[in-house]
Design a protein around this motif. Structure first.
Motif, short mmCIF file in Angstrom:
data_model
loop_
_atom_site.label_atom_id
_atom_site.label_comp_id
_atom_site.label_asym_id
_atom_site.label_seq_id
_atom_site.Cartn_x
_atom_site.Cartn_y
_atom_site.Cartn_z
N ARG A 11 40.96 39.43 41.37
CA ARG A 11 40.81 37.97 41.50
C ARG A 11 39.96 37.42 40.35
NH1 ARG A 11 37.66 34.01 43.80
NH2 ARG A 11 38.79 32.39 44.96
N GLU A 12 38.87 38.12 40.05
CA GLU A 12 37.99 37.69 38.96
C GLU A 12 38.72 37.75 37.62
OE1 GLU A 12 35.23 36.22 38.75
OE2 GLU A 12 34.86 36.48 36.60
N ARG A 13 39.57 38.79 37.44
CA ARG A 13 40.30 38.90 36.17
C ARG A 13 41.27 37.73 36.03
NH1 ARG A 13 42.68 43.91 36.54
NH2 ARG A 13 44.88 43.38 36.28
N ILE A 14 41.91 37.35 37.14
CA ILE A 14 42.82 36.20 37.10
C ILE A 14 42.06 34.92 36.73
CG2 ILE A 14 44.34 34.73 38.50
CD1 ILE A 14 44.93 37.25 40.22
N LEU A 15 40.90 34.73 37.37
CA LEU A 15 40.14 33.50 37.11
C LEU A 15 39.63 33.45 35.67
CD1 LEU A 15 38.20 33.04 40.47
CD2 LEU A 15 40.14 31.73 39.60
N GLN A 16 39.20 34.60 35.17
CA GLN A 16 38.75 34.65 33.77
C GLN A 16 39.91 34.29 32.84
OE1 GLN A 16 35.68 35.05 32.56
NE2 GLN A 16 36.54 34.72 30.51
N GLN A 45 51.53 39.56 42.52
CA GLN A 45 50.07 39.76 42.61
C GLN A 45 49.35 38.42 42.48
OE1 GLN A 45 49.48 42.91 39.59
NE2 GLN A 45 47.84 43.68 40.92
N LEU A 46 49.79 37.62 41.51
CA LEU A 46 49.15 36.31 41.32
C LEU A 46 49.28 35.48 42.60
CD1 LEU A 46 47.75 34.21 39.54
CD2 LEU A 46 49.98 33.49 38.69
N TYR A 47 50.50 35.48 43.15
CA TYR A 47 50.77 34.70 44.36
C TYR A 47 49.91 35.17 45.53
CZ TYR A 47 53.37 32.18 47.94
OH TYR A 47 53.71 31.35 48.97
N HIS A 48 49.63 36.48 45.56
CA HIS A 48 48.80 37.04 46.63
C HIS A 48 47.40 36.40 46.63
CE1 HIS A 48 47.07 40.01 49.33
NE2 HIS A 48 46.14 40.25 48.45
N PHE A 50 46.51 33.48 44.66
CA PHE A 50 46.57 32.01 44.55
C PHE A 50 48.01 31.57 44.76
CE2 PHE A 50 43.19 33.61 41.79
CZ PHE A 50 42.09 33.00 42.38
N ASP A 51 48.27 30.91 45.87
CA ASP A 51 49.66 30.61 46.19
C ASP A 51 50.16 29.31 45.57
OD1 ASP A 51 48.39 28.78 47.74
OD2 ASP A 51 49.08 29.56 49.67
N ILE A 57 43.46 26.23 40.22
CA ILE A 57 42.56 25.29 39.52
C ILE A 57 41.29 25.06 40.35
CG2 ILE A 57 42.33 22.92 38.65
CD1 ILE A 57 44.31 24.68 37.07
N ARG A 58 41.47 24.93 41.67
CA ARG A 58 40.29 24.72 42.52
C ARG A 58 39.33 25.90 42.42
NH1 ARG A 58 41.65 22.84 48.40
NH2 ARG A 58 39.40 22.47 48.30
N ALA A 59 39.88 27.13 42.37
CA ALA A 59 39.02 28.31 42.26
C ALA A 59 38.33 28.36 40.90
CB ALA A 59 39.84 29.58 42.49
N VAL A 60 39.03 27.90 39.85
CA VAL A 60 38.40 27.85 38.52
C VAL A 60 37.22 26.88 38.55
CG1 VAL A 60 38.73 27.05 36.13
CG2 VAL A 60 40.43 28.55 37.18
#
Lengths: 198, 198
Positions: A11-16, A45-48, A50-51, A57-60
């Motif tokens: 999750r952190e890698r996706i957000l970064q 995996q991404l969808y898992h 952040f759907d 964007i909200r998580a960023v």
């Protein structure tokens, strides 16, 4: 949803990755596919994690709110003295100097890109800005209680003016690609704080 | 391309419509088709005046830059006294109070939405910001020459700090939907200007 340690790392890698892609292309110019590629994961995996793009964007935004006021400085002490405030301003200006000439994924630019009709994302941004204002307000309050600031100072107004100086200076610096606007706005804000010195 | 009077009126109608649509939906959420409908013209007419979305956005920026610092106040005298600066700040805050709760098509939000890679649009925004800074700087310079401000004042820094206060305060006010951030930032900026009173 509780994540395993490995899940948290993904999750952190996706957000970064999302933060970096948005810094280069803006929110509007960023697709889930861009983020997927940059993070080196599959679409499912991404969808898992952040759907929707909005969820991402909200998580960023929430993650950026955890960076206390100066990107690249994850740890920052209490802003509870004139010296600490000056060090904070200097760090912000130095960061801007190193980032002039390229985009930066800040709350400032995210707020500017916010669609006026996206109420949930707006609330996330409000929370982030209010969190930053409290960091400033807490420091000023400590100074006030210690007697460094005159009794009549309005801590809400003062902390908000400092946050506005940071945001306005950053926005102008990012557009004009020079640190001078941020330097000017932070100098003015700190001079204003010092004008309340007891 | 020289436009007839009728052509100028149509172009102005398109820009007015584009400004209103962008205020509601943001740049990313605005299509040429939305603007065409709002302006009540045909697609080929729109294309005649603006052959791309970028051309349209750039024209909106240039037009917004002509609104001197406070939307809705097309005519504004020189900002060359403490009273004139206070009146300007009051007008900006009053405008924000009437606009809280809905989007506003300002340079602030356009700058935030700017894609970091759109160099031409960035230059238009730079020109607009620099034009606004000169309006402030010219007023401060007149005060300086008249002896209202102390000799050592840095007019570039002071005018930039005021512009940053306006931009940062507006951005926070638009996100938080209250005029308080702008009120705080303008109070701080004007107090800073007054601190240089001779």
């Amino acid at each position: 949803m509780a994540l395993t340690r490995k899940g948290q790392a993904t999750r952190e890698r996706i957000l970064q990755a999302a933060t970096e892609v948005i810094a280069r292309h803006g929110v509007a110019g960023t697709s889930n596919e861009d983020v997927r590629k940059a993070a080196g994961i599959s679409g499912s995996q991404l969808y898992h994690y952040f759907d929707s793009k909005q969820a991402l964007i909200r998580a960023v935004i929430t993650r950026q709110a955890e960076v206390p006021l100066v990107p690249g400085q994850p740890i920052m002490g209490a802003l509870d003295s004139f010296d600490a405030l000056q060090a904070w301003a200097d760090a912000a200006i130095e960061h801007q100097e190193h980032n002039s000439g390229r985009g930066d994924c800040t709350l400032t630019s995210l707020a500017g890109e916010l669609s006026p009709t996206d109420e949930q994302t707006r609330e996330d941004l409000c929370n982030a800005f209010q969190r930053w204002q409290s960091l400033l307000r807490n420091g000023l309050q400590a100074m006030h209680e210690r007697g460094d600031l005159r009794p009549e100072v309005d801590l809400d107004e003062l902390s908000m003016a400092m946050l506005a100086a940071l945001q306005g200076g950053s926005l102008l610096s990012q557009t004009l690609r020079t640190a001078e606007p941020l330097r000017a706005s932070m100098n003015a804000a700190l001079a204003y704080v010092r004008s309340f010195a007891a």
